[in-house]
Design a protein around this motif. Structure first.
Motif, PDB file in Angstrom:
ATOM      1  N   GLU A   1      -7.328  -7.479  -9.422  1.00  0.00           N
ATOM      2  CA  GLU A   1      -6.225  -8.095  -9.400  1.00  0.00           C
ATOM      3  C   GLU A   1      -5.275  -7.148  -8.037  1.00  0.00           C
ATOM      4  N   LEU A   2      -5.440  -6.415  -8.126  1.00  0.00           N
ATOM      5  CA  LEU A   2      -4.731  -5.905  -6.929  1.00  0.00           C
ATOM      6  C   LEU A   2      -5.616  -5.962  -5.189  1.00  0.00           C
ATOM      7  N   LEU A   3      -7.108  -6.369  -5.752  1.00  0.00           N
ATOM      8  CA  LEU A   3      -7.769  -6.869  -4.626  1.00  0.00           C
ATOM      9  C   LEU A   3      -7.693  -8.015  -4.208  1.00  0.00           C
ATOM     10  N   GLU A   4      -7.309  -9.195  -5.132  1.00  0.00           N
ATOM     11  CA  GLU A   4      -6.861 -10.122  -4.595  1.00  0.00           C
ATOM     12  C   GLU A   4      -5.029  -9.989  -4.275  1.00  0.00           C
ATOM     13  N   ALA A   5      -4.550  -9.276  -5.140  1.00  0.00           N
ATOM     14  CA  ALA A   5      -3.365  -9.458  -4.371  1.00  0.00           C
ATOM     15  C   ALA A   5      -3.176  -8.733  -2.678  1.00  0.00           C
ATOM     16  N   THR A   6      -4.047  -8.469  -2.680  1.00  0.00           N
ATOM     17  CA  THR A   6      -4.439  -7.150  -1.282  1.00  0.00           C
ATOM     18  C   THR A   6      -5.003  -8.175  -0.648  1.00  0.00           C
ATOM     19  N   SER A   7      -5.549  -9.413  -0.772  1.00  0.00           N
ATOM     20  CA  SER A   7      -6.356  -9.933   0.346  1.00  0.00           C
ATOM     21  C   SER A   7      -5.140 -10.817   1.209  1.00  0.00           C
ATOM     22  N   LYS A   8      -4.125 -11.632   0.315  1.00  0.00           N
ATOM     23  CA  LYS A   8      -3.158 -12.030   0.248  1.00  0.00           C
ATOM     24  C   LYS A   8      -1.777 -11.531   1.385  1.00  0.00           C
ATOM     25  N   CYS A   9      -2.719 -10.329   1.167  1.00  0.00           N
ATOM     26  CA  CYS A   9      -1.023  -9.696   2.191  1.00  0.00           C
ATOM     27  C   CYS A   9      -1.512  -9.527   3.548  1.00  0.00           C
ATOM     28  N   ARG A  10      -0.691  -9.826   4.571  1.00  0.00           N
ATOM     29  CA  ARG A  10      -0.435  -9.891   5.964  1.00  0.00           C
ATOM     30  C   ARG A  10       0.337  -8.575   6.213  1.00  0.00           C
ATOM     31  N   LEU A  11      -0.125  -7.901   7.814  1.00  0.00           N
ATOM     32  CA  LEU A  11      -0.062  -6.765   8.190  1.00  0.00           C
ATOM     33  C   LEU A  11       0.986  -7.876   9.007  1.00  0.00           C
ATOM     34  N   PRO A  12       2.631  -6.932   8.628  1.00  0.00           N
ATOM     35  CA  PRO A  12       3.620  -7.604   9.673  1.00  0.00           C
ATOM     36  C   PRO A  12       3.526  -7.205  11.352  1.00  0.00           C
ATOM     37  N   HIS A  13       2.716  -6.027  11.910  1.00  0.00           N
ATOM     38  CA  HIS A  13       2.328  -5.687  13.163  1.00  0.00           C
ATOM     39  C   HIS A  13       1.169  -6.952  13.225  1.00  0.00           C
ATOM     40  N   ARG A  14       0.403  -6.752  13.175  1.00  0.00           N
ATOM     41  CA  ARG A  14      -1.063  -7.386  13.119  1.00  0.00           C
ATOM     42  C   ARG A  14      -1.103  -8.903  12.114  1.00  0.00           C
ATOM     43  N   PRO A  15      -0.448 -10.283  12.050  1.00  0.00           N
ATOM     44  CA  PRO A  15      -0.569 -11.530  11.718  1.00  0.00           C
ATOM     45  C   PRO A  15      -1.480 -11.507  11.646  1.00  0.00           C
ATOM     46  N   ASP A  16      -2.766 -11.542  12.141  1.00  0.00           N
ATOM     47  CA  ASP A  16      -3.345 -12.429  11.923  1.00  0.00           C
ATOM     48  C   ASP A  16      -4.931 -11.406  11.213  1.00  0.00           C
ATOM     49  N   GLN A  17      -4.612 -10.056  10.583  1.00  0.00           N
ATOM     50  CA  GLN A  17      -5.337  -9.796   9.721  1.00  0.00           C
ATOM     51  C   GLN A  17      -4.704  -9.440   8.553  1.00  0.00           C
ATOM     52  N   THR A  18      -4.808  -9.376   7.524  1.00  0.00           N
ATOM     53  CA  THR A  18      -5.099  -9.176   6.321  1.00  0.00           C
ATOM     54  C   THR A  18      -5.195  -7.292   5.570  1.00  0.00           C
ATOM     55  N   LEU A  19      -4.545  -6.792   4.996  1.00  0.00           N
ATOM     56  CA  LEU A  19      -4.633  -5.318   4.306  1.00  0.00           C
ATOM     57  C   LEU A  19      -6.015  -5.511   3.930  1.00  0.00           C
ATOM     58  N   CYS A  20      -6.542  -4.516   3.938  1.00  0.00           N
ATOM     59  CA  CYS A  20      -7.895  -4.077   3.288  1.00  0.00           C
ATOM     60  C   CYS A  20      -7.295  -2.774   2.435  1.00  0.00           C
ATOM     61  N   MET A  21      -8.188  -2.561   1.800  1.00  0.00           N
ATOM     62  CA  MET A  21      -8.449  -1.377   0.417  1.00  0.00           C
ATOM     63  C   MET A  21      -9.516  -1.195  -0.575  1.00  0.00           C
ATOM     64  N   ARG A  22     -10.231   0.606  -0.532  1.00  0.00           N
ATOM     65  CA  ARG A  22     -10.915  -0.358  -1.878  1.00  0.00           C
ATOM     66  C   ARG A  22     -11.011   0.331  -2.412  1.00  0.00           C
ATOM     67  N   SER A  23     -11.732   0.441  -4.007  1.00  0.00           N
ATOM     68  CA  SER A  23     -11.287   0.976  -4.960  1.00  0.00           C
ATOM     69  C   SER A  23     -12.429   1.163  -5.388  1.00  0.00           C
ATOM     70  N   GLY A  24     -12.107   2.722  -6.495  1.00  0.00           N
ATOM     71  CA  GLY A  24     -13.182   3.388  -7.450  1.00  0.00           C
ATOM     72  C   GLY A  24     -12.683   3.559  -8.693  1.00  0.00           C
ATOM     73  N   ILE A  25     -14.228   3.329  -9.775  1.00  0.00           N
ATOM     74  CA  ILE A  25     -13.433   3.203 -10.921  1.00  0.00           C
ATOM     75  C   ILE A  25     -14.612   4.563 -11.810  1.00  0.00           C
ATOM     76  N   HIS A  26     -14.492   5.277 -11.683  1.00  0.00           N
ATOM     77  CA  HIS A  26     -14.777   6.276 -12.762  1.00  0.00           C
ATOM     78  C   HIS A  26     -14.634   6.669 -14.502  1.00  0.00           C
ATOM     79  N   MET A  27     -15.099   6.669 -15.136  1.00  0.00           N
ATOM     80  CA  MET A  27     -13.972   6.763 -16.412  1.00  0.00           C
ATOM     81  C   MET A  27     -15.292   8.402 -18.091  1.00  0.00           C
ATOM     82  N   GLY A  28     -14.478   9.273 -18.166  1.00  0.00           N
ATOM     83  CA  GLY A  28     -14.835   9.801 -19.001  1.00  0.00           C
ATOM     84  C   GLY A  28     -13.653  11.785 -19.246  1.00  0.00           C
TER      85      GLY A  28
END
Length: 147
Positions: A4-31
């Motif tokens: 869900e965060l990845l999807e939401a991030t792909s829709k975000c535009r950077l105010p100072h760079r409207p032609d680019q979207t925000l990018c993120m990385r995620s990592g998951i481990h359990m234990g």
């Protein structure tokens, strides 16, 4: 949640760079991990342990707009039958050596209900700056000078 965060991030535009979207990385481990409050003047809730370190390495060795998961997480997700993964392969993880990792690509089952309102990804501090600054003489001179 990461999907869900990845999807939401792909829709975000950077105010100072409207032609680019925000990018993120995620990592998951359990234990297992340990949690506690650290500090007395400015207490913080912290998580400790190898699990937390490995999850952090999943994020830091990942790629933009992808969710990297450990083999343990992949096996747990496979048991649910609700998620699509693809093998990334062996990566060198600092402090752990080589680990087999995977990408979390999506869901096979129904997605959770999404809000009907559109996402406003503008950080509140930027909204305040823009609303306060548009009438200030400094903003007008910056606008005129095209800086």
């Amino acid at each position: 949640m990461a999907l869900e965060l990845l999807e939401a991030t792909s829709k975000c535009r950077l105010p100072h760079r409207p032609d680019q979207t925000l990018c993120m990385r995620s990592g998951i481990h359990m234990g297992p991990c340990v949690a506690g409050i650290v500090g007395s003047k400015m207490p913080r809730y912290c998580l400790f342990g190898d699990t937390i370190n490995t999850a952090s390495r999943m994020e830091s060795t990942g790629e933009p707009m992808k969710i990297q998961i450990s083999d343990d997480v992949k096996r747990a997700l496979d048991r649910t039958g609700l998620f699509v993964t693809s093998r990334r392969g062996l990566i060198d993880v600092k402090g752990k050596g080589e680990m087999v990792t995977h990408w979390l690509d999506g869901r096979t089952g129904p997605s959770p209900a999404r809000p009907t309102t559109s996402l406003d990804c503008t950080p509140s501090f930027l909204e305040r700056i823009h609303s306060q600054g548009r009438t200030s003489p400094r903003y007008q001179s910056i606008k005129r000078n095209n800086c």
